[in-house]
Design a protein around this motif. Structure first.
Motif, short mmCIF file in Angstrom:
data_model
loop_
_atom_site.label_atom_id
_atom_site.label_comp_id
_atom_site.label_asym_id
_atom_site.label_seq_id
_atom_site.Cartn_x
_atom_site.Cartn_y
_atom_site.Cartn_z
N LYS A 225 0.62 -1.20 -0.07
CA LYS A 225 -0.14 0.08 0.03
C LYS A 225 0.87 1.27 0.04
CE LYS A 225 -3.73 -1.95 2.62
NZ LYS A 225 -3.21 -3.39 3.09
N ILE A 226 0.20 2.29 -0.57
CA ILE A 226 0.95 3.58 -0.50
C ILE A 226 -0.11 4.54 0.13
CG2 ILE A 226 2.80 3.29 -2.19
CD1 ILE A 226 0.87 4.97 -4.08
N PHE A 227 0.23 5.56 0.98
CA PHE A 227 -0.47 6.29 1.50
C PHE A 227 -0.01 8.04 1.03
CE2 PHE A 227 0.49 2.68 3.81
CZ PHE A 227 -1.03 2.12 4.00
N ILE A 228 -1.19 8.83 1.09
CA ILE A 228 -0.90 10.22 1.42
C ILE A 228 -1.42 10.79 2.95
CG2 ILE A 228 -1.41 12.40 0.51
CD1 ILE A 228 -1.12 11.35 -2.39
N VAL A 229 -0.77 11.20 3.72
CA VAL A 229 -1.28 11.85 4.91
C VAL A 229 -1.54 13.24 4.66
CG1 VAL A 229 -0.73 11.85 7.50
CG2 VAL A 229 -0.01 9.81 6.06
N TYR A 230 -2.58 13.77 5.19
CA TYR A 230 -2.66 15.26 4.89
C TYR A 230 -3.27 15.94 6.26
CZ TYR A 230 -7.58 13.99 4.33
OH TYR A 230 -8.92 13.53 4.81
N SER A 231 -3.11 17.22 6.30
CA SER A 231 -3.73 17.91 7.41
C SER A 231 -5.35 18.66 7.06
CB SER A 231 -2.78 19.17 7.74
OG SER A 231 -1.65 18.46 8.05
N ALA A 232 -5.87 18.60 7.89
CA ALA A 232 -7.47 18.98 7.64
C ALA A 232 -7.77 20.06 8.81
CB ALA A 232 -8.17 17.81 7.57
N SER A 233 -8.76 20.98 8.32
CA SER A 233 -9.14 22.07 9.07
C SER A 233 -8.43 22.88 9.08
CB SER A 233 -9.74 21.66 10.33
OG SER A 233 -10.99 20.99 10.33
N GLY A 234 -8.74 24.24 9.71
CA GLY A 234 -7.80 25.12 9.82
C GLY A 234 -6.63 25.23 10.83
N CYS A 235 -5.46 25.62 10.28
CA CYS A 235 -4.43 25.64 11.18
C CYS A 235 -4.47 26.31 12.50
CB CYS A 235 -2.85 25.59 10.40
SG CYS A 235 -2.97 27.48 10.07
N TRP A 236 -5.25 27.16 12.42
CA TRP A 236 -5.58 28.11 13.74
C TRP A 236 -6.15 27.20 14.89
CZ3 TRP A 236 -6.87 28.92 8.65
CH2 TRP A 236 -8.29 28.84 8.54
N THR A 237 -6.82 26.07 14.30
CA THR A 237 -7.71 25.54 15.26
C THR A 237 -7.07 24.32 16.24
OG1 THR A 237 -8.50 23.70 13.92
CG2 THR A 237 -9.69 25.65 13.73
N ASN A 238 -7.75 24.00 17.38
CA ASN A 238 -7.21 23.21 18.23
C ASN A 238 -7.21 21.69 17.25
OD1 ASN A 238 -6.45 24.71 20.59
ND2 ASN A 238 -8.41 24.51 21.32
N THR A 239 -8.08 21.68 16.62
CA THR A 239 -8.70 20.34 16.02
C THR A 239 -7.97 20.18 14.57
OG1 THR A 239 -10.67 21.63 15.20
CG2 THR A 239 -10.97 20.20 17.03
N TYR A 240 -6.67 20.85 14.20
CA TYR A 240 -6.11 20.71 13.09
C TYR A 240 -5.68 19.32 13.20
CZ TYR A 240 -2.57 21.96 9.73
OH TYR A 240 -1.99 22.33 8.56
N ALA A 241 -5.74 18.18 12.22
CA ALA A 241 -5.78 16.82 12.52
C ALA A 241 -4.90 16.11 11.01
CB ALA A 241 -6.94 16.00 12.86
N LEU A 242 -4.64 15.12 11.33
CA LEU A 242 -4.32 14.31 10.09
C LEU A 242 -5.22 13.27 9.77
CD1 LEU A 242 -0.61 13.47 11.10
CD2 LEU A 242 -1.40 15.54 9.93
N GLY A 243 -5.52 13.42 8.13
CA GLY A 243 -6.33 12.42 7.54
C GLY A 243 -5.39 11.48 6.50
#
Length: 343
Positions: A225-243
C-alpha cells in the motif's frame, strides 16, 4: 559497590538514549530527510530558508544550522516563505517551498531551488523557478515523491474553475524533472467530512464563504500500500488533524478512483496530554532504516493558533496486520522516548 556503579552507568546510558518533545521551542511545518548518515531538517520561518544538519533529530537543539537562501525584497517569491522541504534527486539537492509577492490572497505558488554541492549547507542555491501545472492556480505545501520509477508532485490548491476558491484540495501531477510538471493536475481529495471543515475551536461552523481545508500532503509507503497523509481544518484550530488516503501500490496514482479516504482522522489533538493543533507532518526513517517516525507540529496550549508557538515533535508509528499505519495519540511533553534505532 561494583553492582551499584554498573547500574548507575546503565541508568546514565538509558537516559542518554531518550529524548522528549518538543524538538525545538518553535517551528511549524517540520520536514526531515536522512541522507548518508545525516538528517537535514527544515521548518517554516516565514522570512528565509534555514537548514539544519544533525546525526539524529532528537539532538536538533544543538544541530548545525544555516540560512541557505534569503528572498529578494520584491517579486513573486519575496514574501511568506512557507513549508520548505529538501530532497536529494538525480545527484543534486532541491528545496521546494511556498511563497507569494505580498498578495497572500491570490498569488501563493510553489518554487524550487537547486544546489549541486555534495553538502547542501555549502555551494550555491539557484532558483529554478515556479513549479506549476498548466492551470497555474493558487498552490501551497508542495511535496515530491517517487514510486515505481515515476516522480509525482502533491500539493494543496484551489479550484477556480468551479468557483470554490478557499476550499483547499489535494492535487497530484507527474513530474518531468525535479522542477517541471508534465501532466495536468488531478484532484485526489477535497474536504468532505466535518472534521476537515472546522473553522473555530467549538464547532465545524459554516462561515459566510466556504473555507474548508486539506493541505500539507505527505507520501508514505508500506508493503503493498501507499498512503498520502494530509492535514485538515484550519491550522489555527485545536482540531487541526491528520487524514489518510490509501491506494494499492500497483494502482494508477493519477487516477482519483485509486485513492480511498479514511472516514476519521488518524492523528489529532489530545486534551489529556495537552497537545493541540496536531498537523502539517512529514515522515522519516530511523538511522537503521527499520522504523518509521512521524514528525509534526503542535501547540502546547489551547487556542494558541497558527503562529510562532507551534513546535516540532516526533514519535514512532507502527503498522497493524492489515498494513495500515497506527499513529496512536500525541505524546505529552516531557515524556521520555527512545531514540530512533541505529543511532
Amino acid at each position: 559497590m561494583k553492582k551499584l556503579l554498573f547500574f548507575c552507568l546503565i541508568s546514565l546510558y538509558t537516559q542518554a538514549q531518550t529524548f522528549t518533545n518538543p524538538l525545538l521551542p518553535s517551528g511549524a511545518d517540520p520536514w526531515a530527510l536522512y541522507h548518508k548518515g545525516y538528517y537535514y531538517y527544515m521548518h517554516t520561518t516565514g522570512r528565509s530558508l534555514k537548514l539544519w544538519k544533525t546525526k539524529t533529530l532528537p539532538e536538533l537543539k544543538t544541530a548545525e544550522g544555516k540560512v541557505i537562501w534569503t528572498p529578494p525584497a520584491t517579486g513573486p517569491y519575496s514574501k511568506d516563505i512557507w513549508a520548505p522541504e529538501i530532497h536529494f534527486l538525480d545527484g543534486k539537492w532541491y528545496v521546494y517551498f511556498t511563497a507569494n509577492d505580498g498578495n497572500s490572497g491570490d498569488n501563493r505558488r510553489l518554487y524550487v531551488l537547486e544546489n549541486s554541492a555534495s553538502d547542501p549547507l555549502e555551494g550555491e542555491w539557484v532558483m529554478k523557478g515556479k513549479l506549476s501545472d498548466a492551470s497555474d492556480q493558487w498552490a501551497i505545501d508542495g511535496s515530491v515523491f517517487e514510486h515505481k520509477g515515476k516522480r509525482y508532485l502533491i500539493w494543496s490548491g484551489w479550484d477556480h474553475v468551479s468557483k470554490t476558491d478557499e476550499v483547499q484540495n489535494i492535487y497530484m501531477a507527474a513530474l518531468e524533472n525535479p522542477w517541471t510538471v508534465s501532466s495536468e493536475r488531478v484532484l485526489i481529495s477535497t474536504p468532505t467530512f466535518d472534521w476537515e471543515r472546522y473553522w473555530d475551536n467549538t464547532t465545524a461552523g459554516k462561515p459566510s464563504r466556504p473555507v474548508y481545508v486539506n493541505e500539507g500532503p505527505q507520501f508514505l509507503r508500506h508493503g503493498s500500500k501507499i498512503f498520502i497523509v494530509y492535514s485538515a481544518s484550519g491550522c489555527w484550530t485545536n482540531t487541526y488533524a491528520l487524514g489518510l488516503l490509501t491506494a494499492p501500490s500497483e494502482a494508477d496514482l493519477l487516477d482519483p478512483k485509486s485513492w480511498k479516504k479514511s472516514e476519521k482522522p488518524v492523528f489529532q489533538q489530545s486534551l489529556e496530554k495537552h497537545v493541540y493543533g496536531t498537523g502539517h507532518n512529514s515522515f522519516f526513517k530511523s538511522p537503521n532504516g527499520k522504523e518509521d517516525w512521524l514528525l509534526y507540529h503542535a501547540n502546547s496550549g489551547s487556542d494558541q493558533g497558527c503562529g510562532g508557538k507551534r513546535s516540532p515533535r516526533a514519535q514512532k508509528i507502527t503498522w497493524n496486520r492489515a498494513g495500515m499505519p497506527v499513529f496512536g495519540e500525541p505524546v505529552a511533553e516531557g515524556v521520555p522516548l527512545p531514540y530512533p534505532a541505529g543511532k
